[in-house]
Design a protein around this motif. Sequence first.
Motif, PDB file in Angstrom:
ATOM      1  N   THR A  41       2.468   2.642   2.488  1.00 33.04           N
ATOM      2  CA  THR A  41       2.525   3.313   3.787  1.00 33.04           C
ATOM      3  C   THR A  41       3.940   3.240   4.371  1.00 33.04           C
ATOM      4  O   THR A  41       4.606   2.217   4.249  1.00 33.04           O
ATOM      5  CB  THR A  41       1.551   2.623   4.779  1.00 33.04           C
TER       6      THR A  41
ATOM      7  N   CYS B  66      -2.006  -6.435   4.375  1.00 32.96           N
ATOM      8  CA  CYS B  66      -1.120  -6.194   3.237  1.00 32.96           C
ATOM      9  C   CYS B  66      -0.238  -7.409   2.976  1.00 32.96           C
ATOM     10  O   CYS B  66      -0.004  -7.774   1.827  1.00 32.96           O
ATOM     11  CB  CYS B  66      -0.271  -4.953   3.469  1.00 32.96           C
TER      12      CYS B  66
ATOM     13  N   CYS C 123       2.924  -3.525   5.867  1.00 31.83           N
ATOM     14  CA  CYS C 123       2.618  -2.776   7.087  1.00 31.83           C
ATOM     15  C   CYS C 123       1.694  -3.555   8.011  1.00 31.83           C
ATOM     16  O   CYS C 123       1.667  -3.313   9.210  1.00 31.83           O
ATOM     17  CB  CYS C 123       1.994  -1.433   6.724  1.00 31.83           C
TER      18      CYS C 123
ATOM     19  N   CYS D  56       0.809  -1.220   0.000  1.00 31.14           N
ATOM     20  CA  CYS D  56       0.000   0.000   0.000  1.00 31.14           C
ATOM     21  C   CYS D  56       0.843   1.271   0.000  1.00 31.14           C
ATOM     22  O   CYS D  56       0.315   2.360  -0.191  1.00 31.14           O
ATOM     23  CB  CYS D  56      -0.961   0.005   1.187  1.00 31.14           C
TER      24      CYS D  56
HETATM   25 ZN   LIG Z   1       0.402  -1.793   3.704  1.00 28.71          ZN
END
Ligand SMILES: [Zn+2]
Length: 159
Positions: A12, A32, A28, A10
């Motif tokens: 992040t 995910c 994360c 993603c």
């Molecule tokens: Zn993630």
Amino acid sequence: MAETRICIICGTEITRGSFSRKPERTACSRRCAGSLPKLSGKNRKWKNTELGGGRWKIGGYIAVAKSMLDDYEIELAGNSKLHYVLEHRLVMAKKIERRIETGEVVRHLNGDKADNRPENLVLGSHQENTLDHVSLRNELSLWKNIALTLLMILSSKND
Ligand SMILES: [Zn+2]
């Protein structure tokens, strides 16, 4: 000292004291991590599928994590819910400067599904893709016949 990485799925930022996974497998969250490409069945081994740098080999094809792509590449990749894209489709999309439509197939001219050099890729239909496999099979059986004939000639000489 804390280290900062980017979630491969993603995007992040994650800051942790240490990471147990390799950068290209850093996720994360459990969610995910669950989106990381995997092989199914008995060949389900990470070490066979990972190429590094957010790339994996899936069923012979190369997949790239979307978080590794720039904005233009993401636009070309389309809006599939998958967190990774098939590299050969992306390479072709860049070559023709537009998205690959759902019915379109990107074919590998030399039959190597992992050879994503632009010159090895052509855009075609599913039908043509099937024809490729058929002609390859015909070619293989032709060579097999030649080899068998040679063996017969050689063995008859020895008689
Ligand atoms: Zn993630």
